[in-house]
Design an enzyme around this catalytic site. Structure first.
Site, PDB file in Angstrom:
ATOM      1  N   TYR A  32      41.091  36.801  39.854  1.00  0.00           N
ATOM      2  CA  TYR A  32      41.369  36.512  41.257  1.00  0.00           C
ATOM      3  C   TYR A  32      40.451  37.294  42.179  1.00  0.00           C
ATOM      4  O   TYR A  32      39.756  38.213  41.735  1.00  0.00           O
ATOM      5  CB  TYR A  32      42.836  36.824  41.601  1.00  0.00           C
ATOM      6  CG  TYR A  32      43.136  38.311  41.690  1.00  0.00           C
ATOM      7  CD1 TYR A  32      43.224  39.095  40.549  1.00  0.00           C
ATOM      8  CD2 TYR A  32      43.306  38.923  42.934  1.00  0.00           C
ATOM      9  CE1 TYR A  32      43.479  40.456  40.637  1.00  0.00           C
ATOM     10  CE2 TYR A  32      43.568  40.286  43.025  1.00  0.00           C
ATOM     11  CZ  TYR A  32      43.658  41.046  41.871  1.00  0.00           C
ATOM     12  OH  TYR A  32      43.896  42.392  41.969  1.00  0.00           O
ATOM     13  N   ARG A  51      31.426  38.363  42.418  1.00  0.00           N
ATOM     14  CA  ARG A  51      32.253  39.135  41.480  1.00  0.00           C
ATOM     15  C   ARG A  51      33.218  38.216  40.722  1.00  0.00           C
ATOM     16  O   ARG A  51      33.470  38.427  39.526  1.00  0.00           O
ATOM     17  CB  ARG A  51      33.024  40.228  42.225  1.00  0.00           C
ATOM     18  CG  ARG A  51      33.805  41.141  41.286  1.00  0.00           C
ATOM     19  CD  ARG A  51      34.398  42.331  42.011  1.00  0.00           C
ATOM     20  NE  ARG A  51      35.435  41.931  42.951  1.00  0.00           N
ATOM     21  CZ  ARG A  51      35.980  42.753  43.855  1.00  0.00           C
ATOM     22  NH1 ARG A  51      35.568  44.003  43.944  1.00  0.00           N
ATOM     23  NH2 ARG A  51      36.922  42.319  44.663  1.00  0.00           N
ATOM     24  N   HIS A 101      47.534  32.279  21.276  1.00  0.00           N
ATOM     25  CA  HIS A 101      46.657  33.368  21.724  1.00  0.00           C
ATOM     26  C   HIS A 101      45.200  32.936  21.728  1.00  0.00           C
ATOM     27  O   HIS A 101      44.423  33.334  22.593  1.00  0.00           O
ATOM     28  CB  HIS A 101      46.815  34.601  20.828  1.00  0.00           C
ATOM     29  CG  HIS A 101      48.074  35.375  21.093  1.00  0.00           C
ATOM     30  ND1 HIS A 101      49.315  34.819  20.992  1.00  0.00           N
ATOM     31  CD2 HIS A 101      48.269  36.658  21.478  1.00  0.00           C
ATOM     32  CE1 HIS A 101      50.234  35.719  21.289  1.00  0.00           C
ATOM     33  NE2 HIS A 101      49.618  36.846  21.600  1.00  0.00           N
ATOM     34  N   LYS A 145      38.415  41.740  37.497  1.00  0.00           N
ATOM     35  CA  LYS A 145      39.549  41.573  38.427  1.00  0.00           C
ATOM     36  C   LYS A 145      40.475  40.521  37.828  1.00  0.00           C
ATOM     37  O   LYS A 145      40.478  39.353  38.218  1.00  0.00           O
ATOM     38  CB  LYS A 145      39.067  41.199  39.838  1.00  0.00           C
ATOM     39  CG  LYS A 145      40.060  41.659  40.916  1.00  0.00           C
ATOM     40  CD  LYS A 145      39.416  41.819  42.277  1.00  0.00           C
ATOM     41  CE  LYS A 145      40.450  42.130  43.335  1.00  0.00           C
ATOM     42  NZ  LYS A 145      40.828  43.552  43.425  1.00  0.00           N
ATOM     43  N   LEU A 201      37.537  49.110  38.927  1.00  0.00           N
ATOM     44  CA  LEU A 201      37.099  47.858  39.542  1.00  0.00           C
ATOM     45  C   LEU A 201      36.101  48.254  40.635  1.00  0.00           C
ATOM     46  O   LEU A 201      36.438  49.071  41.508  1.00  0.00           O
ATOM     47  CB  LEU A 201      38.335  47.148  40.134  1.00  0.00           C
ATOM     48  CG  LEU A 201      38.238  45.687  40.573  1.00  0.00           C
ATOM     49  CD1 LEU A 201      37.548  45.551  41.916  1.00  0.00           C
ATOM     50  CD2 LEU A 201      37.537  44.811  39.538  1.00  0.00           C
TER      51      LEU A 201
HETATM   52  C1  LIG Z   1      40.603  44.745  44.239  1.00  0.00           C
HETATM   53  C2  LIG Z   1      40.715  46.146  43.734  1.00  0.00           C
HETATM   54  C3  LIG Z   1      40.078  47.227  44.374  1.00  0.00           C
HETATM   55  C4  LIG Z   1      39.393  47.106  45.712  1.00  0.00           C
HETATM   56  O1  LIG Z   1      38.327  46.217  45.706  1.00  0.00           O
HETATM   57  P1  LIG Z   1      37.834  45.548  47.073  1.00  0.00           P
HETATM   58  O2  LIG Z   1      36.787  44.582  46.604  1.00  0.00           O
HETATM   59  O3  LIG Z   1      37.271  46.634  47.908  1.00  0.00           O
HETATM   60  O4  LIG Z   1      39.021  44.904  47.698  1.00  0.00           O
HETATM   61  C5  LIG Z   1      40.122  48.470  43.758  1.00  0.00           C
HETATM   62  N1  LIG Z   1      40.800  48.668  42.613  1.00  0.00           N
HETATM   63  C6  LIG Z   1      41.447  47.664  41.983  1.00  0.00           C
HETATM   64  C7  LIG Z   1      42.172  47.961  40.721  1.00  0.00           C
HETATM   65  C8  LIG Z   1      41.428  46.376  42.525  1.00  0.00           C
HETATM   66  O5  LIG Z   1      42.100  45.392  41.915  1.00  0.00           O
END
Ligand SMILES: *Cc1c(COP(=O)(O)O)cnc(C)c1O
Length: 283
Positions: A32, A51, A101, A145, A201
């Protein structure tokens, strides 16, 4: 009336349905993005969808449309819901198939999304937030993500139970990031944040902050720091799409400390606001 994105269609929310055996529903098999909309305009949308494509590639998921089409659909979704300030959420699952799975690399992925009004969290930006330091129990691909957020949601719940706004996570004493934000400390004028490895992330907001720091000659190093470094920091802040930059005024949990809201944090907040092209609300 709320409109949602379902595949390549914008439809009424109550007309959307998800299959019982969608892999996102059964396995959390999906990815997402969240993009902030300022005055009707999404901020850094290209970076977010770049991303998105990278997350998809890492999980061997095939995008059902070009990135350009996905961006067009996202704009249509924002417009259909007449969002001035708010967020748009876009996710992609590996679609529906009999529960197993073993995934098929060729399966057709399902993109869905919604948009909602939300004012920027000015209180948190101005007055700072309290945080709860706890062990990072997540998997080893935090660079994706993904929809699998149980480690993150457990940490966030723990933080809230202790009256804190966000959880800060550490792996055996090395600070990684928040539950949905990146973590920065400032010590003797130098900005530190965990390098963009598989353990965090790599936030779009994080990347903007590093660019700003370089442009403005703020000393910055992408170097992991310990929970002791965190306690001894001069300034601490977290960053994310929805928060921008929020000063951290307290840490509790595995270690305890308090911080003033310092000049470098305020400076970076101001510069980020300028980049977003929003009038500054900060002193
Ligand atoms: C989305 C997210 C962030 C922040 O990322 P942005 O792109 O700045 O919104 C940081 N850590 C995690 C675990 C995330 O899921």
């Amino acid at each position: 009336m709320q409109y949602v994105l379902y595949g390549d269609q914008i439809i009424k929310r109550d007309q959307a349905s998800i299959d019982m055996e969608d892999r996102g529903y059964n396995f959390g098999d999906g990815i997402y993005e969240v993009v902030y909309i300022y005055g009707g305009k999404p901020f850094s949308m290209e970076e977010h969808f770049k991303r998105f494509a990278e997350s998809a590639a890492k999980l061997e998921m095939k995008l059902p449309y070009t990135l350009e089409t996905i961006i067009d659909l996202t704009v249509k979704l924002i417009d259909a819901n007449k969002i001035h300030n708010g967020i748009v959420y876009i996710q992609m699952t590996r679609g529906a198939s009999p529960r197993n799975h073993l995934f098929d690399r060729e399966s057709s992925c399902l993109i869905t999304g919604f948009a909602r009004k939300m004012d920027p969290p000015v209180q948190a930006q101005e007055n700072g937030v309290k945080t709860y330091l706890t062990e990072d129990i997540r998997w080893l691909r935090c660079d994706i993500k993904s929809l699998n957020l149980l480690g993150n949601t457990m940490a966030k719940r723990k933080a809230a139970d202790h009256g804190c706004h966000e959880a800060l996570q550490h792996r055996e004493g090395t600070c990684t990031e928040g539950s949905s934000s990146n973590l920065f400390i400032i010590k003797n004028g130098t900005l530190y944040t965990h390098p963009a490895t598989n353990l965090i992330l790599n936030g779009i907001t994080r990347q903007h902050i590093l660019t700003i720091a370089n442009e403005e000659n703020v000393d910055v190093t992408e170097q992991a720091f310990t929970t002791d470094d965190l306690l001894e920091a001069d300034e601490v802040f977290i960053s994310s799409t929805t928060m921008e930059i929020a000063p951290v005024i307290a840490v509790t949990g595995d270690k305890k400390g308090t911080y003033p809201i310092g000049p470098i944090t305020r400076f970076l907040q101001k510069k980020l606001k300028e980049k977003i092209n929003q009038p500054t609300v900060l002193n």
